[in-house]
Write an enzyme that holds these catalytic residues in place. Structure first.
Site, mmCIF file in Angstrom:
data_model
loop_
_atom_site.group_PDB
_atom_site.id
_atom_site.type_symbol
_atom_site.label_atom_id
_atom_site.label_comp_id
_atom_site.label_asym_id
_atom_site.label_seq_id
_atom_site.Cartn_x
_atom_site.Cartn_y
_atom_site.Cartn_z
ATOM 1 N N ASN A 1 -0.565 23.034 31.377
ATOM 2 C CA ASN A 1 0.428 22.658 32.372
ATOM 3 C C ASN A 1 0.614 21.150 32.426
ATOM 4 O O ASN A 1 1.606 20.622 31.910
ATOM 5 C CB ASN A 1 0.028 23.222 33.732
ATOM 6 C CG ASN A 1 1.040 22.903 34.818
ATOM 7 O OD1 ASN A 1 2.051 22.267 34.572
ATOM 8 N ND2 ASN A 1 0.765 23.322 36.031
ATOM 9 N N ASP A 2 -0.337 20.439 33.023
ATOM 10 C CA ASP A 2 -0.179 19.000 33.219
ATOM 11 C C ASP A 2 0.118 18.242 31.933
ATOM 12 O O ASP A 2 0.855 17.269 31.942
ATOM 13 C CB ASP A 2 -1.452 18.422 33.860
ATOM 14 C CG ASP A 2 -1.589 18.857 35.312
ATOM 15 O OD1 ASP A 2 -0.566 19.142 35.935
ATOM 16 O OD2 ASP A 2 -2.734 18.919 35.798
ATOM 17 N N VAL A 3 -0.449 18.712 30.819
ATOM 18 C CA VAL A 3 -0.293 17.973 29.562
ATOM 19 C C VAL A 3 1.120 18.085 28.991
ATOM 20 O O VAL A 3 1.432 17.478 27.986
ATOM 21 C CB VAL A 3 -1.309 18.438 28.496
ATOM 22 C CG1 VAL A 3 -2.719 18.171 28.961
ATOM 23 C CG2 VAL A 3 -1.118 19.888 28.145
ATOM 24 N N THR A 4 1.996 18.896 29.650
ATOM 25 C CA THR A 4 3.372 19.009 29.189
ATOM 26 C C THR A 4 4.340 18.423 30.202
ATOM 27 O O THR A 4 5.542 18.457 30.001
ATOM 28 C CB THR A 4 3.760 20.491 29.003
ATOM 29 O OG1 THR A 4 3.692 21.138 30.275
ATOM 30 C CG2 THR A 4 2.839 21.179 28.036
ATOM 31 N N ALA B 1 -3.871 18.416 38.405
ATOM 32 C CA ALA B 1 -3.491 17.160 39.032
ATOM 33 C C ALA B 1 -2.786 17.397 40.368
ATOM 34 O O ALA B 1 -2.535 16.461 41.125
ATOM 35 C CB ALA B 1 -2.596 16.343 38.112
#
Lengths: 102, 466
Positions: free
Chosen positions: B394-397, B435
Site C-alpha cells: 500500500n504505502d510503497v505505491t 503510515a
C-alpha cells in the site's frame, strides 16, 4: 618502543570494517535475507570463547560457576551456527534462474 | 596442542573464509559456494580451538554434548521454519548471539585466568574495558531482539509503546552505562559488573518498545549490527582474530542494511529509533473520511483485464506474506505466461518485515530470480505496462509521497504504479496502510479494487483466466 599488540588487533578491526563495507554493498538486494542469516551464523564464531570458558574447569569440577556459562554459551552459539548455515542453505537452494525453453 | 602462532594463522584463515562467504552473496550463482566457505571457516575455527587447548579430558565430552544439543535444536528449527517466519527467526538468532556474548563475558570475568587476562579482581584494564563493552552490547542485543521477536510473532502488539519522559530516561540509562563501565574498570567490583548487565538488558528492552511493526526491517538490521559489535568486543578480550574480523563484518553489514532500509522510507535513522511513528498519524488519516467513489471488482473483472494485457507487473507486499499467497500468485502468473503475457515482479526496498523478505518468499514459490526486479530497475517500466497487480502492498505505491510535502511519507521513493494503464489492488479493505494515510490511488479512474483475502482472490483469478 614496542607497539602494544592491541594496536595490531585494532588495525585488523578497522580494516575489516572497511572490507565489510565494500563487500556488503556488493551483495545483491534480493539476497539480503540470506545475508542476515549467514551473518548470524558466522558471528556465532563466538563459540570459540565459549569452548575456552567451558574447558577452563579442572577435572574435579567440570561444572563450576564460570565454566557453566561457557557450556550454556556453547549450546546457544551451536543453535545459531547450525540453524544459521542450514537455513541459509535452504533459502539459497530456492533461488533459481528462468528455464531457457519451455 | 598447537602453538599460539599457528592457531592465530588458522583463525586468520577462517576470518578470510567468512569474508568470502559474504562476497559469494553478490549473486545467486556464487552464493551457495559462499555459504560453503562460511561453514568451512567455522569448522576450522572450532577445530583449532580444540587443538589449542589440547586437553581432551572429561570436560571435552561435555563440550561435545552441549554442542550437539544446540546443533540439533538449530538444525531442527532450520528445517521446520516456514519462509514467512524468517524475520522472527533472524530476530531470535540475534538474541542468541547477544546472550552467548554475555555468557562468555561473564565466564571471562569470573575466571580470567583461563583466558590469560589476569586474576579475579585484578583483570588487565584493557581486557576489562573490552569485556564490559562486549557484555553491555550483547545484553542490549539480547533484550532488544527478544522484543523484536515478540512483536514480529504477534505475541506483543506491533504498535509503538510510548510514554512521557521516554527519551530522557533512555538517555539517562545510556549515560549511566558509560559511568558504570568507568567505575567497573577502576574498582573491579563484581557487583558493578552485574548491575551493568542488568541495566544493559533494561535499555535494550526500552529502546525497541517504541518502534512500530513496520519499522522492523530497520530494527532487525540494527540488531544484526549490534550482535556484530558485541562479538568484536569479545574478540578483543579473547585476542582472537577470527572473532574480531567477523564482528567487524557483521557490524558493518547490519549498519549498511539499516541505512538502506531507512533510505527506502526516506527517514533518518534517529527518526526510526526514537520511534512512535504511526501512532500519532492514525487519527490524521481518519479525519478526511469523506466518501470518495471507489471502483471495486471481482476476480472475473481482474482476469478479463489481465487477459487483454500484454505486460503485467506484480507488486507484492507484507500482506502477501500474511495471506501466504505467494504460491497462488505464482500459479496465476504461470497461467498468464501461457497466454503470452509478459510478467515481472517489482520489489520495494522496505516491502515485508526484513530486508529481502519478498525475494525469499517469491523464490520459495519457484519464481525465477531474474523475473524479480528492484525499485530502480523497474520503475521506468510501469508507464509501458498494461496492468499493475498490487498484492498486499500500500504505502510503497502511494503517489502522495511525491506530491504532498505535508505527508508523513513525503520523499519516500515509491513504485510508480499510477503510471500503469490500469491498476489492480488486492486488499482486505480500504483501511490506510501502516503510515496511517489514505492512498489516492484507490480512487483513480483506472484503479480497480479487489476486496478479498489475497490468496483466495489470486486463486479465483487463476480459475477465471482459463
Amino acid at each position: 618502543m614496542e607497539i602494544d599488540p592491541f594496536i595490531f588487533r585494532l588495525s585488523i578491526f578497522i580494516l575489516s570494517i572497511f572490507i565489510g563495507y565494500y563487500v556488503v554493498w556488493s551483495v545483491t538486494p534480493s539476497l539480503h535475507t540470506p545475508l542476515m542469516s549467514v551473518t548470524n551464523a558466522i558471528s556465532s564464531v563466538i563459540i570459540v570463547g565459549a569452548i575456552i570458558a567451558g574447558l577452563a574447569g579442572n577435572s574435579n569440577s567440570i561444572f563450576n560457576n564460570s565454566s557453566i556459562f561457557g557450556f550454556l554459551a556453547i549450546s546457544l552459539a551451536a543453535i545459531n551456527i547450525f540453524g544459521g548455515f542450514l537455513v541459509t542453505q535452504r533459502m539459497l537452494a530456492m533461488y533459481k534462474k528462468k528455464k531457457k525453453d519451455k | 596442542m598447537i602453538s599460539a602462532n599457528l592457531s592465530a594463522i588458522f583463525y586468520l584463515i577462517s576470518g578470510v573464509l567468512f569474508i568470502l562467504a559474504l562476497r559469494g552473496l553478490s549473486s545467486p550463482e556464487t552464493s551457495r559456494q559462499g555459504n560453503f566457505f562460511g561453514i568451512l571457516g567455522m569448522v576450522i575455527a572450532i577445530t583449532v580451538t580444540f587443538l589449542t587447548i589440547g586437553n581432551f579430558s572429561s570436560g571435552f565430552i561435555y563440550v561435545l554434548i552441549f554442542l550437539l544439543v544446540g546443533g540439533l535444536i538449530g538444525a531442527f528449527i532450520a528445517y521446520k521454519i516456514p519462509m514467512t517466519a524468517m524475520p522472527e527467526l533472524v530476530a531470535g538468532f540475534h538474541s542468541l548471539v547477544g546472550l552467548a556474548a554475555v555468557f562468555v563475558a561473564i565466564s571471562a570475568f569470573l575466571n580470567p585466568d583461563a583466558f590469560n587476562l589476569g586474576s579475579p579482581g585484578n583483570i588487565k584494564l584493557g581486557s576489562l574495558i573490552e569485556m564490559s563493552i562486549g557484555a553491555a552490547i550483547g545484553a542490549i542485543t539480547f533484550s532488544g531482539s527478544i522484543i523484536a521477536f515478540l512483536k514480529l510473532q504477534g505475541i506483543m502488539s506491533g504498535s509503538p509503546i510510548t510514554f512521557k519522559g521516554q527519551h530522557p530516561l533512555n538517555a539517562l540509562i545510556l549515560i549511566s552505562i558509560i559511568i558504570l563501565i568507568y567505575l567497573l574498570c577502576t574498582t573491579q567490583s563484581s557487583n558493578l559488573f552485574w548491575i551493568l548487565l542488568a541495566v544493559s538488558f533494561l535499555i535494550g528492552f526500552l529502546l525497541i518498545i517504541p518502534i512500530g511493526g513496520a519499522d522492523m526491517p530497520v530494527v532487525i538490521s540494527m540488531l544484526n549490527s549490534y550482535s556484530g559489535w558485541a562479538a568484536a568486543g569479545i574478540g578483543f578480550t579473547l585476542e582472537n582474530t577470527a572473532l574480531i574480523i567477523t564482528g567487524a563484518l557483521v557490524g558493518s553489514s547490519g549498519a549498511i542494511l539499516s541505512y538502506i532500509m531507512c533510505k527506502g522510507m526516506n527517514r533518518s535513522f534517529f527518526n526510526v529509533i526514537l520511534g512512535g511513528f504511526g501512532a500519532t498519524n492514525q487519527s490524521g488519516g481518519n479525519q478526511n473520511k469523506e466518501q470518495k467513489p471507489v471502483k471495486s471488482g471481482n476476480a472475473d473483472d481482474a482476469a478479463f483485464l489481465m487477459k487483454n494485457a500484454s505486460s503485467v507487473i506484480i507488486v507484492p507486499g507484507y500482506g502477501m506474506a500474511v495471506a501466504q499467497a505467494q504460491h497462488a500468485l505464482r500459479e496465476m502468473v504461470d497461467t498468464l505466461k501461457k497466454n503470452d503475457i509478459k510478467v515481472s515482479y517489482a520489489i520495494h526496498p522496505v516491502a515485508g518485515r526484513m530486508p529481502g523478505h519478498m525475494n525469499v518468499l517469491l523464490a520459495e514459490a519457484n519464481v525465477p530470480y531474474d523475473e524479480v526486479f528492484e525499485l530502480e530497475e523497474i520503475n521506468n517500466d510501469f508507464s509501458n505496462a498494461d496492468v499493475a497487480f498490487v498484492i498486499g502492498a500500500n504505502d510503497v505505491t502511494n503517489p502522495v509521497a511525491k506530491t504532498d510535502p505535508q505527508s508523513p511519507i513525503y520523499g519516500m521513493p515509491i513504485l510508480d504504479v499510477e503510471k500503469c494503464k490500469s491498476v489492480l489492488f488486492v486488499k482486505r479493505s480500504l483501511s490506510p496502510g501502516y503510515a496511517g494515510i489514505d492512498n489516492d490511488l484507490f480512487y483513480k479512474e483506472n484503479t480497480l479494487m479487489l476486496f478479498a483475502d489475497a490468496k483466495k482472490m489470486t486463486e479465483e483469478i487463476t480459475k477465471n483466466l482459463d
